[in-house]
Enzyme design. Structure first.
Site, PDB file in Angstrom:
ATOM      1  N   ARG A  49      45.453  34.682  38.004  1.00 49.29           N
ATOM      2  CA  ARG A  49      44.474  34.523  36.936  1.00 49.29           C
ATOM      3  C   ARG A  49      43.806  35.866  36.677  1.00 49.29           C
ATOM      4  NH1 ARG A  49      40.166  30.449  39.888  1.00 49.29           N
ATOM      5  NH2 ARG A  49      39.771  31.669  41.772  1.00 49.29           N
ATOM      6  N   ASP A  51      41.101  38.319  34.744  1.00 47.32           N
ATOM      7  CA  ASP A  51      39.734  38.179  34.266  1.00 47.32           C
ATOM      8  C   ASP A  51      39.648  38.351  32.761  1.00 47.32           C
ATOM      9  OD1 ASP A  51      38.782  37.791  36.842  1.00 47.32           O
ATOM     10  OD2 ASP A  51      38.335  39.921  37.163  1.00 47.32           O
ATOM     11  N   TYR A 109      49.671  46.313  39.572  1.00 44.50           N
ATOM     12  CA  TYR A 109      48.694  46.525  38.507  1.00 44.50           C
ATOM     13  C   TYR A 109      48.632  48.010  38.163  1.00 44.50           C
ATOM     14  CZ  TYR A 109      46.528  41.856  38.982  1.00 44.50           C
ATOM     15  OH  TYR A 109      46.287  40.504  38.996  1.00 44.50           O
ATOM     16  N   ARG A 195      39.769  46.115  40.094  1.00 43.63           N
ATOM     17  CA  ARG A 195      38.666  46.737  39.364  1.00 43.63           C
ATOM     18  C   ARG A 195      37.604  47.286  40.303  1.00 43.63           C
ATOM     19  NH1 ARG A 195      36.664  42.282  35.456  1.00 43.63           N
ATOM     20  NH2 ARG A 195      35.141  43.914  34.904  1.00 43.63           N
TER      21      ARG A 195
END
Length: 249
Positions: A49, A51, A109, A195
């Protein structure tokens, strides 16, 4: 029968992947499209999932249906029906026990930064001046991530996970012209983990945190010691890997 669907999406207009009350999500848009096209209620399960505002250049979900489908035809119809910021690449039949989330063996990522003001990249990258960053120092700090497995310091608070352990296989910064990209791969990621790592590494790059202090942040297992999370718009899920044997056709 179970099918995997490979897709990409631009996250700006969505409150993340997962269905949220009173907010639009990528999952909601796709479920409505599939249910309409297949003329039955379809529920989908994503590989993770993302953000709100985060992008995915590669994402997978699975769904079940008691019928054989024309994969090419369904792909064409979905791409015609879905908004322009969601694209379907491939639909593949998989083993019945294959799972978009739990069968994944690794994820990658990227976090993208523009080192100059770029009007075309404003929604797709964080914009910072190169004069503010010591990229070599950021890379030396990033290497430390592979010496640890517990990343509670970079996890969102009040999460429901049973373990904060992740095995990171790569973590490095790469500059190409006026673009700076952070690459990170692991067997799994915690909520907000990338992040938070990027935000903390930027503190290192701005000489507000030493490499020794960055190491201490990991070891203290305290989210309040890490830097602020980097903005969502620069983050992309870029690769999800699965064992070959789960794919049928």
């Amino acid at each position: 029968m179970r099918y995997f669907v490979e897709l990409s999406y631009h996250g700006k207009n969505y409150h993340g992947w997962q269905i949220q009350p009173n907010e639009i999500s990528v999952q909601e848009i796709i479920e409505k499209a599939l249910s309409l096209l297949l003329k039955q209620e379809i529920s989908i399960v994503g590989c993770g999932r993302t953000d709100s505002g985060v992008h995915a250049s590669q994402f997978f979900f699975h769904f079940d249906i008691d019928a054989t489908i024309d994969k090419r035809k369904l792909k064409f119809k979905l791409n015609s029906f879905l908004p322009k910021d969601i694209a379907i690449f491939r639909i593949t039949r998989v083993q019945e026990d294959a799972h978009a989330r739990f069968s994944a063996v690794s994820r990658s990522y990227q976090y993208r930064i523009s080192l100059v003001k770029n009007v075309f990249e404003n929604d797709l990258s964080l914009q910072l001046s190169e004069n503010h960053l010591d990229i070599d120092k950021m890379n030396r700090a990033a290497l430390l991530l592979m010496d640890y497995i517990d990343f509670k310091s970079f996890s969102k608070n009040k999460t429901d996970v049973k373990t904060f352990d992740c095995t990171i296989s790569e973590a490095f910064w790469e500059r190409e012209g006026e673009n700076l990209t952070f690459h990170i791969s692991a067997n799994r990621f915690l909520r907000n983990m990338v992040r938070a790592i990027v935000g903390t590494l930027l503190e290192v790059g701005k000489n507000r945190m030493s490499i020794h202090e960055f190491k201490s942040v990991i070891e203290l297992r305290d989210r309040t010691r890490a830097g602020a999370s980097a903005k969502a718009k620069g983050l992309y899920l870029t690769k999800v890997s699965y064992p070959n044997e789960i794919f049928i056709e």
